[in-house]
Structure formats: structure tokens, C-alpha cells
Design an enzyme around this catalytic site. Structure first.
Site, PDB file in Angstrom:
ATOM      1  N   SER A 142       0.855  -1.182   0.000  1.00 58.91           N
ATOM      2  CA  SER A 142       0.000   0.000   0.000  1.00 58.91           C
ATOM      3  C   SER A 142       0.890   1.229   0.000  1.00 58.91           C
ATOM      4  O   SER A 142       2.050   1.172   0.434  1.00 58.91           O
ATOM      5  CB  SER A 142      -0.877   0.005   1.259  1.00 58.91           C
ATOM      6  OG  SER A 142      -1.512   1.253   1.453  1.00 58.91           O
ATOM      7  N   TYR A 155      -1.976   0.377  10.708  1.00 52.90           N
ATOM      8  CA  TYR A 155      -1.972  -0.140   9.335  1.00 52.90           C
ATOM      9  C   TYR A 155      -0.691   0.264   8.616  1.00 52.90           C
ATOM     10  O   TYR A 155      -0.075  -0.533   7.905  1.00 52.90           O
ATOM     11  CB  TYR A 155      -3.194   0.406   8.601  1.00 52.90           C
ATOM     12  CG  TYR A 155      -3.335  -0.073   7.175  1.00 52.90           C
ATOM     13  CD1 TYR A 155      -3.496  -1.423   6.885  1.00 52.90           C
ATOM     14  CD2 TYR A 155      -3.338   0.832   6.111  1.00 52.90           C
ATOM     15  CE1 TYR A 155      -3.647  -1.866   5.580  1.00 52.90           C
ATOM     16  CE2 TYR A 155      -3.489   0.406   4.811  1.00 52.90           C
ATOM     17  CZ  TYR A 155      -3.636  -0.945   4.543  1.00 52.90           C
ATOM     18  OH  TYR A 155      -3.778  -1.370   3.255  1.00 52.90           O
TER      19      TYR A 155
END
Length: 257
Positions: A142, A155
């Protein structure tokens, strides 16, 4: 031009294939000539997708699997002599709280799924990838793995770890017939990612994409993954970052409100 996968490298394992980017990637790889093995915890979802692909004339097998269960992962790996592609896609985000009040269990779950899940599958299948003579490890990370944002530390930390895992593995296995590719998407609108992050709160999930004319779709990311995988064997796409045009960074997004 993309070439068809060789017989020795035509099996592609996709984790987190029950929805979103994983399901879209399985479809794209099947269309590109791979025999896809779909893994996820939700057996009904991957079985339905395997049936869909098989009825369309592709080769697809569903294998229910929790990537955090190392014993189950090792048993899964034992079913193969060789594979050509491993797409480490299983993962996800939980919560958007600041560091001071974040739930440690959310952090633990994100680390175990995103990082240890990727480690488990990669360790278990690396010998099979090498045995194919033309293997590819894909890590779906990501843009969170490249820069941080408020409310995202758990995250972000997990995705930073995935990024480092891919980067280090590439250094450690150079000279072996296995590529290590990393695909780092930015804002992707799928049916479940934001909804899962906010514990089913559809209003909060919708606000993530509010005013963004065209966030990325799961198919956009799957197309990029498949393109990278189908490059000639000597071409390694070390890191591909993709965002929608409306997103300049993790903290700057154009919204038409």
C-alpha cells in the site's frame, strides 16, 4: 508483449481471493492463462469464484486457508511440486484511531494478517517457486507502506513491514530464478476494505471516498498486478505505486464537494 506462462510456472496462488483486489486478480490471471488457486477464509466466496472461472473455461481451484495459521499454510504448500506465481494479497486495516487510543488487538491482527501472513506463504512456497525455474512473488502492499497519515499508524506500520519484507527478500534471493514484485495501491474503492476498517459503519466508510470522482477500483489494481507478472522473466517491477488522479499523496486528495 506479454507472453503466456510456461507449463512449469503456470500455477498462480492468490491469497485473500474472496473479494476485492484478490478476486479481481484471480480473474485477470486466469484470463492470462494461469491455473489459479484461490485461498481465503471464506470458503463459500472462493468456491463460487472458482465455479465462475471454471464455467468460463479457465482452470481454478478453491482452497480455504487462514494465512496466519502456519501449520495450515505448510499443509497447503505440500500439495504442490512447483508453482509459478504467489500473490500475497490477504490483509486489511482495522480502526483509524490515534496512537494514544488505538486498540492493541487491532494492531496485532493487522500485523499478523498483513505481515506474518505474507511471511508464512512466502516461506512455505518459495522452494516451489524456485523449483519452477521462473517464479514470481507479488506483495500487495500500500502507499501506507511508504508514508504515514494521522489515524493510520497501525496499518501504516504493518504495510511498512510488508514493504521491507519484499525489499529484503529481493536482496537475499538475487541470482535465483524468482522475482519479487511489490504493488502499492493508494485509494482503492472496494466493497469491503473501508467497511471492515470501520467495523461495518457504512457512513464512516463512505466518507473515505466522499467527493472523489474516480478512486481506483479492484480491477485497476488487478490489471497492474497482471501486467507486472506477465513481463518477460528478466524484467522485475521492484515497486509500482498507483493512485487515482485525484490523490496526490496519502494526505492530499481532491474532493468535489
Amino acid at each position: 508483449m506479454a507472453s503466456a506462462p510456461s507449463a512449469a510456472s503456470r500455477i498462480a496462488v492468490v491469497t485473500g481471493a474472496s473479494s476485492g483486489i484478490g478476486a479481481a486478480t484471480a480473474r485477470r490471471l486466469a484470463e492470462a492463462g494461469y491455473r489459479v488457486v484461490l485461498t481465503a477464509r471464506r470458503a463459500d466466496r472462493i468456491e463460487a469464484l472458482a465455479k465462475e472461472l471454471t464455467e468460463a473455461g479457465h482452470s481454478a481451484t478453491a482452497y480455504p486457508l487462514d494465512v496466519t495459521d502456519r501449520a495450515a499454510v505448510d499443509e497447503f504448500a505440500g500439495a504442490f511440486r512447483t508453482i509459478g506465481v504467489l500473490v500475497n494479497n490477504a490483509g486489511g486495516a482495522l480502526g483509524a484511531d490515534p496512537v494514544a487510543s488505538a486498540d492493541p488487538e487491532h494492531w496485532r491482527t493487522m500485523y499478523e494478517t498483513n505481515v506474518l501472513g505474507t511471511l508464512n506463504l512466502t516461506q512455505a512456497l518459495l522452494p516451489k517457486l524456485e523449483a519452477s525455474g521462473d517464479g514470481t512473488v507479488v506483495v500487495v502492499s500500500s502507499t501506507a507502506g511508504l508514508s504515514t497519515y494521522e489515524g493510520g499508524a497501525g496499518y501504516v506500520a504493518a504495510k511498512h513491514a510488508e514493504h521491507v519484507l519484499a525489499e529484503t527478500l529481493r536482496l537475499e534471493i538475487v541470482g535465483k530464478p524468482v522475482r519479487v514484485l511489490e504493488i502499492a495501491p493508494g485509494m482503492v474503492k472496494t466493497d469491503e476494505f473501508a467497511l471492515t476498517r470501520f467495523a461495518g459503519d457504512s457512513e464512516k466508510a463512505a466518507k473515505v471516498y466522499e467527493g472523489v470522482a474516480a478512486p481506483l477500483t479492484a480491477d485497476d489494481v488487478a490489471d497492474s498486478i497482471t501486467w507486472a507478472v506477465t513481463r518477460p522473466s528478466h524484467v522485475n517491477i521492484d515497486l509500482m505505486v498507483l493512485r487515482p488522479r485525484a490523490q496526490a499523496s496519502n494526505t492530499k486528495v481532491h474532493r468535489e464537494l
